[in-house]
Design a protein around this motif. Structure first.
Motif, PDB file in Angstrom:
ATOM      1  N   LEU A   1      50.457  26.044  21.249  1.00 43.52           N
ATOM      2  CA  LEU A   1      50.754  26.544  22.330  1.00 43.52           C
ATOM      3  C   LEU A   1      50.303  25.235  23.238  1.00 43.52           C
ATOM      4  CD1 LEU A   1      49.299  30.017  22.596  1.00 43.52           C
ATOM      5  CD2 LEU A   1      51.757  29.198  22.258  1.00 43.52           C
ATOM      6  N   ILE A   2      51.443  24.643  24.165  1.00 44.30           N
ATOM      7  CA  ILE A   2      51.373  23.692  24.578  1.00 44.30           C
ATOM      8  C   ILE A   2      51.245  24.063  26.472  1.00 44.30           C
ATOM      9  CG2 ILE A   2      52.248  21.296  25.617  1.00 44.30           C
ATOM     10  CD1 ILE A   2      53.739  21.193  23.101  1.00 44.30           C
ATOM     11  N   TYR A   3      50.243  23.795  27.138  1.00 40.36           N
ATOM     12  CA  TYR A   3      49.823  24.207  28.545  1.00 40.36           C
ATOM     13  C   TYR A   3      50.067  23.118  29.218  1.00 40.36           C
ATOM     14  CZ  TYR A   3      47.444  27.777  26.035  1.00 40.36           C
ATOM     15  OH  TYR A   3      47.248  29.237  25.193  1.00 40.36           O
ATOM     16  N   THR A   4      50.136  23.535  30.592  1.00 39.19           N
ATOM     17  CA  THR A   4      50.382  22.707  31.875  1.00 39.19           C
ATOM     18  C   THR A   4      49.160  22.076  32.166  1.00 39.19           C
ATOM     19  OG1 THR A   4      52.166  24.002  32.857  1.00 39.19           O
ATOM     20  CG2 THR A   4      50.974  22.234  34.042  1.00 39.19           C
ATOM     21  N   ASN A   5      48.903  20.824  32.677  1.00 42.12           N
ATOM     22  CA  ASN A   5      47.379  20.223  32.933  1.00 42.12           C
ATOM     23  C   ASN A   5      46.967  21.110  34.126  1.00 42.12           C
ATOM     24  OD1 ASN A   5      45.600  18.631  33.164  1.00 42.12           O
ATOM     25  ND2 ASN A   5      46.755  16.672  33.177  1.00 42.12           N
ATOM     26  N   PRO A   6      45.574  21.656  33.611  1.00 40.24           N
ATOM     27  CA  PRO A   6      45.012  22.513  34.621  1.00 40.24           C
ATOM     28  C   PRO A   6      44.162  21.674  35.593  1.00 40.24           C
ATOM     29  CG  PRO A   6      43.527  22.580  32.647  1.00 40.24           C
ATOM     30  CD  PRO A   6      44.932  21.785  32.297  1.00 40.24           C
ATOM     31  N   LEU A   7      43.855  20.338  35.209  1.00 42.01           N
ATOM     32  CA  LEU A   7      43.164  19.474  35.889  1.00 42.01           C
ATOM     33  C   LEU A   7      43.784  19.385  37.395  1.00 42.01           C
ATOM     34  CD1 LEU A   7      41.519  17.009  33.687  1.00 42.01           C
ATOM     35  CD2 LEU A   7      40.223  18.067  35.291  1.00 42.01           C
ATOM     36  N   LEU A   8      45.173  18.878  37.488  1.00 42.49           N
ATOM     37  CA  LEU A   8      45.868  18.645  38.695  1.00 42.49           C
ATOM     38  C   LEU A   8      45.534  19.982  39.557  1.00 42.49           C
ATOM     39  CD1 LEU A   8      46.703  15.821  38.815  1.00 42.49           C
ATOM     40  CD2 LEU A   8      46.771  16.515  36.643  1.00 42.49           C
ATOM     41  N   ALA A   9      45.852  21.113  38.917  1.00 39.27           N
ATOM     42  CA  ALA A   9      45.964  22.127  40.000  1.00 39.27           C
ATOM     43  C   ALA A   9      44.486  22.328  40.459  1.00 39.27           C
ATOM     44  CB  ALA A   9      46.034  23.511  39.068  1.00 39.27           C
ATOM     45  N   ALA A  10      43.615  21.886  39.779  1.00 36.99           N
ATOM     46  CA  ALA A  10      41.900  22.188  40.253  1.00 36.99           C
ATOM     47  C   ALA A  10      41.878  20.993  41.609  1.00 36.99           C
ATOM     48  CB  ALA A  10      41.077  21.782  39.245  1.00 36.99           C
TER      49      ALA A  10
ATOM     50  N   GLY B   1      58.112  15.265  34.067  1.00 37.39           N
ATOM     51  CA  GLY B   1      58.052  16.573  32.951  1.00 37.39           C
ATOM     52  C   GLY B   1      57.826  16.322  31.688  1.00 37.39           C
ATOM     53  N   GLY B   2      57.635  14.965  31.288  1.00 38.23           N
ATOM     54  CA  GLY B   2      57.550  14.768  29.667  1.00 38.23           C
ATOM     55  C   GLY B   2      55.873  14.956  29.267  1.00 38.23           C
ATOM     56  N   LEU B   3      55.841  15.041  28.023  1.00 31.11           N
ATOM     57  CA  LEU B   3      54.744  15.063  27.535  1.00 31.11           C
ATOM     58  C   LEU B   3      53.843  13.762  27.336  1.00 31.11           C
ATOM     59  CD1 LEU B   3      55.345  17.778  24.749  1.00 31.11           C
ATOM     60  CD2 LEU B   3      54.025  18.204  27.039  1.00 31.11           C
ATOM     61  N   ASP B   4      54.484  12.607  27.587  1.00 30.80           N
ATOM     62  CA  ASP B   4      53.743  11.399  27.532  1.00 30.80           C
ATOM     63  C   ASP B   4      53.035  11.012  28.737  1.00 30.80           C
ATOM     64  OD1 ASP B   4      56.286  11.243  28.732  1.00 30.80           O
ATOM     65  OD2 ASP B   4      56.396   9.378  27.747  1.00 30.80           O
ATOM     66  N   VAL B   5      52.817  11.903  29.793  1.00 33.34           N
ATOM     67  CA  VAL B   5      52.434  11.529  31.107  1.00 33.34           C
ATOM     68  C   VAL B   5      50.807  11.071  30.665  1.00 33.34           C
ATOM     69  CG1 VAL B   5      51.940  12.188  33.559  1.00 33.34           C
ATOM     70  CG2 VAL B   5      53.959  13.031  32.363  1.00 33.34           C
ATOM     71  N   PRO B   6      50.302   9.879  31.445  1.00 26.98           N
ATOM     72  CA  PRO B   6      49.015   9.643  31.138  1.00 26.98           C
ATOM     73  C   PRO B   6      47.895  10.458  31.655  1.00 26.98           C
ATOM     74  CG  PRO B   6      50.348   7.761  32.114  1.00 26.98           C
ATOM     75  CD  PRO B   6      51.269   9.037  32.323  1.00 26.98           C
ATOM     76  N   ALA B   7      48.479  11.371  32.453  1.00 26.59           N
ATOM     77  CA  ALA B   7      47.279  12.492  33.053  1.00 26.59           C
ATOM     78  C   ALA B   7      46.885  13.528  31.857  1.00 26.59           C
ATOM     79  CB  ALA B   7      47.810  13.375  34.114  1.00 26.59           C
ATOM     80  N   ARG B   8      48.244  13.622  30.795  1.00 24.60           N
ATOM     81  CA  ARG B   8      47.648  14.473  29.611  1.00 24.60           C
ATOM     82  C   ARG B   8      46.671  13.854  28.742  1.00 24.60           C
ATOM     83  NH1 ARG B   8      50.630  19.014  30.064  1.00 24.60           N
ATOM     84  NH2 ARG B   8      50.250  19.295  27.901  1.00 24.60           N
ATOM     85  N   ASN B   9      45.600  13.543  28.993  1.00 22.15           N
ATOM     86  CA  ASN B   9      44.680  12.791  28.168  1.00 22.15           C
ATOM     87  C   ASN B   9      43.690  13.614  27.352  1.00 22.15           C
ATOM     88  OD1 ASN B   9      43.248  13.432  30.432  1.00 22.15           O
ATOM     89  ND2 ASN B   9      42.934  11.294  31.016  1.00 22.15           N
ATOM     90  N   GLU B  10      42.684  13.041  27.021  1.00 20.88           N
ATOM     91  CA  GLU B  10      41.542  13.664  26.227  1.00 20.88           C
ATOM     92  C   GLU B  10      40.807  14.721  27.254  1.00 20.88           C
ATOM     93  OE1 GLU B  10      41.844  10.629  26.580  1.00 20.88           O
ATOM     94  OE2 GLU B  10      39.781   9.790  27.637  1.00 20.88           O
ATOM     95  N   VAL B  11      40.677  14.364  28.355  1.00 14.25           N
ATOM     96  CA  VAL B  11      40.093  15.111  29.305  1.00 14.25           C
ATOM     97  C   VAL B  11      40.625  16.479  29.387  1.00 14.25           C
ATOM     98  CG1 VAL B  11      39.101  15.503  31.749  1.00 14.25           C
ATOM     99  CG2 VAL B  11      39.380  13.389  30.585  1.00 14.25           C
ATOM    100  N   MET B  12      42.303  16.559  29.701  1.00 19.85           N
ATOM    101  CA  MET B  12      42.727  17.906  29.656  1.00 19.85           C
ATOM    102  C   MET B  12      42.760  18.774  28.387  1.00 19.85           C
ATOM    103  SD  MET B  12      46.939  18.404  29.624  1.00 19.85           S
ATOM    104  CE  MET B  12      46.838  18.371  27.930  1.00 19.85           C
ATOM    105  N   ARG B  13      42.881  17.769  27.388  1.00 20.31           N
ATOM    106  CA  ARG B  13      42.609  18.559  25.891  1.00 20.31           C
ATOM    107  C   ARG B  13      41.220  19.163  25.668  1.00 20.31           C
ATOM    108  NH1 ARG B  13      44.422  13.845  23.356  1.00 20.31           N
ATOM    109  NH2 ARG B  13      46.212  13.659  24.567  1.00 20.31           N
ATOM    110  N   PHE B  14      40.249  18.443  26.176  1.00 20.86           N
ATOM    111  CA  PHE B  14      38.833  19.033  26.207  1.00 20.86           C
ATOM    112  C   PHE B  14      38.954  20.346  27.037  1.00 20.86           C
ATOM    113  CE2 PHE B  14      34.721  19.838  28.500  1.00 20.86           C
ATOM    114  CZ  PHE B  14      33.878  20.063  27.439  1.00 20.86           C
ATOM    115  N   TYR B  15      39.336  20.428  28.025  1.00 21.85           N
ATOM    116  CA  TYR B  15      39.275  21.703  28.914  1.00 21.85           C
ATOM    117  C   TYR B  15      39.969  22.781  27.962  1.00 21.85           C
ATOM    118  CZ  TYR B  15      36.874  19.704  33.060  1.00 21.85           C
ATOM    119  OH  TYR B  15      36.006  19.106  33.508  1.00 21.85           O
TER     120      TYR B  15
END
Lengths: 122, 240
Positions: free
Chosen positions: A73-82, B28-42
């Protein structure tokens, strides 16, 4: 080519437009309440930008369905919402404080026009 | 004549921002720099570490709870500063204080709507760890229902329903509650505002009372935000 690129970045373009509209409002209007409105429009542009960075097509909202890293499952980035939540709190606080100062200013000086307020001082 | 310099400044900033726009990754792409290891950790670890499905709530009330306490303090300070600035604004030059509306439809419809809005606000606060929402969103909805009452029925009746002292006590108590929950982590032998690390039982995932301290903090923040909005509007609306 360029038009297609802009279409792919429509959200960023809209956030830049909102930011510039707010900045122009703040700079050109003499009324203090309109300046506060301009500040809020600028903040809205920044929130739109942050939320747009966090979004990706075809992803789920960040409510975790299953435990574990490999779940397909691929999720939206939660950090930006925070981050946007923090920004909204700051925006509310600054707006409230600015409006309270404006109310006091109107009571004391009887005007909200920046040019007339400057003349009152001198 | 401030229109020309303002326009020039706006055009200059627009040019710089447009340059960055050409370099920006597509929306809306999956290659946005913000989708990094921090997001994956959470996203990967959060359900095991904090024990609640809503990642955003876990980030603001568990991983970054200390930061959120600062955020709540910002709201607290804003209300305090607004109250200090507006102290004793009896309004000589303000034309008239905010009055109740005469509109019958508005009065009846708001009387019907307010209970539902409040129930929804309480739901969003209490279920903020399981579904989208949380203390800030639910508290805003709750405060919004009371703001509707203030706008429709005027400051006098609002002061009778919600005495201004109550709002201030609720706000201070909620801020104190947040610190108390944080000190609970210290008493259990871990860091300030520690949750699972301090051995707080996380409960069964997906249950209402789960997530340990997150639920308590969310409740406090919800009460605090609602009280903040009511206090701010009461101060801005003028003396009752």
């Amino acid at each position: 080519m360029l038009s297609l690129d802009l279409f792919l970045r429509l959200n960023y373009l809209a956030s830049i437009m909102l930011f510039l509209i707010g900045l122009h409002t703040m700079l050109t209007h003499a009324n203090l309440i309109k300046k506060v409105m301009g500040m809020n429009i600028m903040e809205t542009g920044i929130f739109l930008f942050l939320v747009s960075i966090g979004y990706a097509h075809g992803t789920l909202s960040p409510i975790i369905r299953q435990s574990g890293p490999e779940q397909g499952l691929i999720y939206t980035n939660p950090l930006l919402a925070a981050i946007v939540l923090t920004g909204i709190v700051i925006a509310v606080s600054t707006t409230a404080y600015a409006l309270s100062i404006i109310i006091k200013l109107y009571e004391q000086c009887g005007t909200l026009d920046v040019d007339r307020l400057e003349k009152l001082r001198s | 004549m401030r229109h020309l310099p303002a326009l020039l400044l706006v055009v200059a900033i627009a040019y710089v921002l447009a340059l960055t726009l050409t370099e920006a990754p597509a929306f809306g792409g999956l290659d946005v720099p913000a989708r990094n290891e921090v997001m994956r950790f959470y996203l990967d670890e959060e359900l095991d570490q904090a024990g609640i499905p809503n990642t955003v709530t876990a980030i603001i009330f568990d991983y970054r709870a200390y930061d959120t306490m600062g955020e709540a303090t910002v709201l607290f300070t804003a209300v305090g500063a607004a109250a200090a600035v507006l102290a004793g604004h009896a309004g000589k030059l303000v034309a008239r204080p905010m009055a109740a509306t005469d509109d019958v439809i508005l009065r009846i419809v708001s009387r019907m709507v307010i209970p539902f809005v409040q129930v929804f606000g309480i739901y969003v606060v209490v279920y903020g760890h399981l579904s989208p929402g949380g203390g800030f969103a639910g508290g805003t909805i709750l405060g919004g229902s009371m703001a509707l009452y203030l706008f429709v029925f005027g400051p006098k009746r609002t002061a009778r329903k919600i005495p201004p002292a109550w709002g201030e006590i609720m706000e201070g108590a909620a801020a104190f509650w947040y610190v108390l929950v944080g000190l609970g982590g210290v008493l259990l032998g871990a860091n300030f505002l520690a949750n699972a690390a301090a051995g707080v039982p996380l409960g069964v995932q997906g249950q209402l009372f789960s997530g340990g301290a997150i639920w308590l903090i969310g409740l406090g923040v919800g009460v605090k935000v609602a009280a903040t909005i009511v206090n701010l509007l009461v101060h801005l609306a003028g003396e009752t």
